[in-house]
Design a protein around this motif. Structure first.
Motif, mmCIF file in Angstrom:
data_model
loop_
_atom_site.group_PDB
_atom_site.id
_atom_site.type_symbol
_atom_site.label_atom_id
_atom_site.label_comp_id
_atom_site.label_asym_id
_atom_site.label_seq_id
_atom_site.Cartn_x
_atom_site.Cartn_y
_atom_site.Cartn_z
ATOM 1 N N ARG A 127 -29.201 21.505 3.216
ATOM 2 C CA ARG A 127 -30.349 21.785 2.379
ATOM 3 C C ARG A 127 -29.969 22.321 1.009
ATOM 4 O O ARG A 127 -30.797 22.368 0.108
ATOM 5 C CB ARG A 127 -31.275 22.778 3.093
ATOM 6 C CG ARG A 127 -32.078 22.096 4.201
ATOM 7 C CD ARG A 127 -32.997 23.058 4.876
ATOM 8 N NE ARG A 127 -33.870 22.347 5.818
ATOM 9 C CZ ARG A 127 -34.588 22.954 6.749
ATOM 10 N NH1 ARG A 127 -34.563 24.264 6.867
ATOM 11 N NH2 ARG A 127 -35.342 22.242 7.566
ATOM 12 N N ASP A 168 -29.696 22.185 8.259
ATOM 13 C CA ASP A 168 -29.757 23.355 7.383
ATOM 14 C C ASP A 168 -28.546 23.417 6.461
ATOM 15 O O ASP A 168 -28.629 23.903 5.328
ATOM 16 C CB ASP A 168 -29.839 24.636 8.207
ATOM 17 C CG ASP A 168 -31.203 24.779 8.857
ATOM 18 O OD1 ASP A 168 -32.154 24.125 8.368
ATOM 19 O OD2 ASP A 168 -31.313 25.534 9.835
ATOM 20 N N ASP A 191 -37.209 18.175 10.373
ATOM 21 C CA ASP A 191 -35.930 18.868 10.330
ATOM 22 C C ASP A 191 -34.875 18.199 11.201
ATOM 23 O O ASP A 191 -33.675 18.400 10.990
ATOM 24 C CB ASP A 191 -36.098 20.317 10.804
ATOM 25 C CG ASP A 191 -36.780 21.178 9.751
ATOM 26 O OD1 ASP A 191 -36.932 20.701 8.602
ATOM 27 O OD2 ASP A 191 -37.165 22.317 10.081
#
Length: 280
Positions: free
Chosen positions: A14, A11, A42
């Motif tokens: 990103r 994350d 992911d």
């Protein structure tokens, strides 16, 4: 093919269009090319790269990737050998040793240290050659007839100048071979036919081999088969011949036909043996 796992902090990345300085998730860095399998989630990335014979291809990350690990690594290979058609039959064995780790044959990154720095592959290769001939049912009974058949000769009063028969056969060959002729009745350098009185005439035998078979680099078309074997000592496949049709040509030519008509015999017969021999 490699599965790269441990991207728990994905994350954080990103905000960036790419993880890599150059390249992408799907496209393989050059000179590698994409293989049939590539995907990412992911938390993992699976990819398959087609690697060149020589050269290096790699992706460089923009960031350190914490807890990175290779879950598994598979590889496929294409084995390059001498032309099997030119190899002697037998079993060939040998090892190939590759280095693993930074700067090695298998290099998965400077921080990826293998538990074993070498990989040895043992190869066992078997070369088995094929030489087989298939004669169709009834093909061993050869009847020589004039062009157009006997009825055309009788009804149209054609001049009889030649008797012949072309007999097909199927050939499998991955090895050189020679062809030989054996006769129950010899007439000069070929076989003969004989009537009940013992009169003899020569019957010529020739062979046409299927595409892929050569003699001195040339296609084999109506090559005479002789008792001394001249001209048929070495036929070689330029590719694997698998059930391809060839032809045996049998004929009594003009002088022999004239002699047969002069003798007036009802029947001439003989036995011809054609030999395919891989011992060249």
């Amino acid at each position: 093919m490699q599965d790269l796992v441990g991207l728990d902090d994905l994350d954080a990345y990103r905000a960036h269009d790419k993880l890599w300085w150059n390249g992408s998730w799907i496209e393989a860095p050059r000179p590698c090319t994409e293989g049939p399998y590539s995907k990412y989630t992911d938390f993992s990335w699976s990819f398959f790269w087609m690697t060149p014979v020589a050269g290096v291809c790699s992706n460089q990350a923009l960031f350190d990737i914490p807890d990175i690990a290779y879950e598994n690594m598979d590889f496929a290979y294409q084995l390059k050998t001498p032309d099997p058609l030119k190899m002697a039959p037998g079993t060939y064995r040998g090892p190939m040793v590759y280095s693993v780790g930074p700067g090695g044959d298998f290099d998965t990154g400077d921080i990826m240290r293998p538990s074993d720095g070498s990989l040895m592959l043992d190869f066992t290769l078997t070369v088995e050659h094929v030489l087989a001939v298939e004669i169709p049912p009834g093909g061993n009974q050869v009847q020589l007839i004039p062009q157009g058949g006997w009825q055309a000769w009788l009804q149209q009063h054609r001049k009889l100048t030649r008797l012949f028969r072309d007999q097909t056969f199927n050939l499998w060959a991955s090895t050189p071979f020679k062809m030989q002729l054996s006769c129950a009745i010899n007439v000069g350098n070929t076989c003969g036919l004989q009537d009940v009185a013992g009169n003899r005439v020569a019957v010529d035998v020739a062979v046409t081999l299927p595409a892929g078979m050569t003699s001195l680099g040339q296609a084999v078309n109506r090559q005479p088969l002789l008792l001394d074997g001249q001209g048929t000592e070495h036929f070689e496949p330029s590719l694997y011949v698998a059930r391809k049709p060839g032809t045996l040509h049998f004929s009594v030519e003009k002088d022999g036909v004239r002699q047969m008509l002069k003798l007036g015999s009802e029947r001439f017969s003989g036995s011809v043996t054609v030999i395919w021999d891989s011992q060249v």
